[in-house]
Design an enzyme around this catalytic site. Structure first.
Site, PDB file in Angstrom:
ATOM      1  N   LYS A  96       5.601  14.761   4.612  1.00  0.00           N
ATOM      2  CA  LYS A  96       5.887  15.105   6.002  1.00  0.00           C
ATOM      3  C   LYS A  96       6.502  16.500   6.051  1.00  0.00           C
ATOM      4  CE  LYS A  96       6.616  10.441   7.816  1.00  0.00           C
ATOM      5  NZ  LYS A  96       6.053   9.747   6.643  1.00  0.00           N
ATOM      6  N   ASP A 130       1.065  13.900   6.391  1.00  0.00           N
ATOM      7  CA  ASP A 130       1.287  12.956   7.479  1.00  0.00           C
ATOM      8  C   ASP A 130       1.559  13.725   8.765  1.00  0.00           C
ATOM      9  OD1 ASP A 130       0.995  10.869   5.754  1.00  0.00           O
ATOM     10  OD2 ASP A 130       3.102  10.288   5.711  1.00  0.00           O
ATOM     11  N   GLN A 159      -4.424  11.131  14.905  1.00  0.00           N
ATOM     12  CA  GLN A 159      -3.871  10.002  15.654  1.00  0.00           C
ATOM     13  C   GLN A 159      -4.693   9.778  16.921  1.00  0.00           C
ATOM     14  OE1 GLN A 159      -0.607  12.652  15.269  1.00  0.00           O
ATOM     15  NE2 GLN A 159       0.853  10.986  14.944  1.00  0.00           N
ATOM     16  N   ARG A 178      -7.092  10.653   7.169  1.00  0.00           N
ATOM     17  CA  ARG A 178      -6.619   9.302   7.462  1.00  0.00           C
ATOM     18  C   ARG A 178      -6.615   9.141   8.980  1.00  0.00           C
ATOM     19  NH1 ARG A 178      -0.784   8.798   6.111  1.00  0.00           N
ATOM     20  NH2 ARG A 178      -1.456   8.745   3.936  1.00  0.00           N
ATOM     21  N   LYS A 181      -3.754   4.928  14.725  1.00  0.00           N
ATOM     22  CA  LYS A 181      -3.548   4.845  16.172  1.00  0.00           C
ATOM     23  C   LYS A 181      -2.449   5.803  16.631  1.00  0.00           C
ATOM     24  CE  LYS A 181      -5.085   0.041  16.413  1.00  0.00           C
ATOM     25  NZ  LYS A 181      -4.806  -1.328  16.901  1.00  0.00           N
ATOM     26  N   ALA A 183       2.176   6.421  16.057  1.00  0.00           N
ATOM     27  CA  ALA A 183       3.389   5.602  16.019  1.00  0.00           C
ATOM     28  C   ALA A 183       4.585   6.211  16.736  1.00  0.00           C
ATOM     29  CB  ALA A 183       3.766   5.318  14.569  1.00  0.00           C
ATOM     30  N   THR A 220      -5.421   0.734   9.182  1.00  0.00           N
ATOM     31  CA  THR A 220      -5.185  -0.244  10.240  1.00  0.00           C
ATOM     32  C   THR A 220      -4.981  -1.620   9.636  1.00  0.00           C
ATOM     33  OG1 THR A 220      -6.063  -1.200  12.290  1.00  0.00           O
ATOM     34  CG2 THR A 220      -7.655  -0.710  10.562  1.00  0.00           C
ATOM     35  N   HIS A 221      -4.218  -2.465  10.352  1.00  0.00           N
ATOM     36  CA  HIS A 221      -4.085  -3.875   9.992  1.00  0.00           C
ATOM     37  C   HIS A 221      -4.848  -4.746  10.995  1.00  0.00           C
ATOM     38  CE1 HIS A 221      -0.177  -2.030   8.569  1.00  0.00           C
ATOM     39  NE2 HIS A 221      -0.711  -2.468   7.456  1.00  0.00           N
ATOM     40  N   ARG A 282       9.048   2.282  13.252  1.00  0.00           N
ATOM     41  CA  ARG A 282       7.852   2.904  13.848  1.00  0.00           C
ATOM     42  C   ARG A 282       6.590   2.124  13.506  1.00  0.00           C
ATOM     43  NH1 ARG A 282      10.695   7.409  12.838  1.00  0.00           N
ATOM     44  NH2 ARG A 282       9.691   7.759  10.833  1.00  0.00           N
TER      45      ARG A 282
END
Length: 324
Positions: A96, A130, A159, A178, A181, A183, A220-221, A282
């Site tokens: 980050k 990230d 995102q 990557r 969605k 956060a 994603t989950h 988050r």
């Protein structure tokens, strides 16, 4: 207040972050964080590798405001890179920019990032940038653009809640990306607020990058999106070496292993360190259903106490503000 905003508020509470850093292991954070030091983290990575799962490693920390802290974070990440190389594990790193001085001085941050990317490049290790909140978005892309003139071992995150996400996916299609969605709490002027639209945009981004991009990490989950991707890659004959599924350490462990056994590339996002609380809150804000996914793995009696303290402190803070 909706549930997403509630968890984002908790993630930003300095008192609770400090409390969690001090008592994290006692509160059950080891279920979502792969140890507090490099040695513990590497052991977890080896265990995942043995199950056919690769890893991306996050040395936890962000929004650093002092140069000494940024330099310390840089040195810790360099140690992670050396450990990946010396232990020959299947892993890369996620970093980050705010942890490395982005809010202090962009040139200072760039030099820290360059040192990290350069060492990783020497060991043929990929570095993922990230993405954080919108206030850092354009600066982060600028840093990536500058480093891309010198190195090709970097990628980033798009995102789907941002209106401009489709523009970003086209501009950075030649990067390993990557797709997530999002956060953070963003205003409606720049980001979708509706879950259905965020999900629809994520599916668009995934499909576009699978067809036109370099390599796609689908983070994603969400069962519905995972199943959609499975059907999409079959329908369009997209080879499995063009993408991977990605989930967080400690979340949906059975599904992680199942996808790996089905022959899909799978990567677990492995955070480690003591600065875990904001990260975890988050993740719950990003998808409140995650509470259910980790309930049996994460929430024990002590952790429930922590969440209760967090909720009470946050709501008390809200009430105090309203009285003023």
């Amino acid at each position: 207040m909706n549930l997403k905003n509630f968890f984002i508020g908790l993630s930003e509470n300095k008192f609770l972050n400090a409390f969690a850093q001090k008592y994290g292991l006692k509160l059950g954070s080891q279920s979502v964080v792969a140890g507090t030091n490099v040695e513990e983290m590497i052991e977890r990575v080896k265990q995942l590798n043995a199950q056919g799962i690769s890893c991306t490693i996050d040395n936890l920390g962000e929004f650093v405001s002092e140069k000494d802290a940024a330099i310390q974070a840089k040195n810790e990440i360099l140690e992670v890179i050396k450990a990946i190389h010396s232990h020959d594990v299947d892993a890369h790193i996620s970093i980050k920019p705010t942890q490395l001085g982005q809010d202090i001085d962009e040139n200072f941050c760039l030099e820290n990032l360059r040192e990290i990317v350069d060492q990783a490049n020497q060991y043929h290790i990929f570095v993922n940038f990230d993405m954080e909140d919108y206030t850092h978005l354009h600066s982060s892309f600028s840093l990536i653009d500058k480093l891309s003139e010198e190195y090709n071992n970097i990628g980033t995150v798009i995102q789907s809640y941002f209106y401009q996400a489709q523009e970003y996916i086209e501009k950075y299609k030649d990067y390993r990306l990557r797709l997530v969605k999002g956060a953070y709490k963003e205003p409606e002027e720049i980001a979708y607020q509706n879950k259905k639209k965020i999900d629809q945009n994520l599916i668009y981004l995934i499909e576009y990058h699978l067809k036109h991009g370099k390599f796609t990490s689908i983070a994603t989950h969400d069962d519905r999106i995972i199943n959609h991707v499975k059907k999409f890659v079959d329908d369009y004959n997209i080879p499995k070496d063009k993408f991977e599924f990605q989930m967080l350490y400690g979340f949906r462990n059975d599904l992680q292993l199942q996808l790996a056994r089905e022959g899909y590339n799978f990567c677990t996002y492995v955070p480690f360190g003591t600065d875990w609380y904001g990260y975890f809150m988050r993740r719950l804000a990003e998808r409140p259903q995650n509470i259910q996914l980790v309930a049996k793995q994460v929430f024990n009696k002590k952790t429930n106490t922590m969440i209760g303290l967090a909720a009470g402190a946050f709501l008390a803070g809200r009430m105090t503000k309203r009285k003023k």
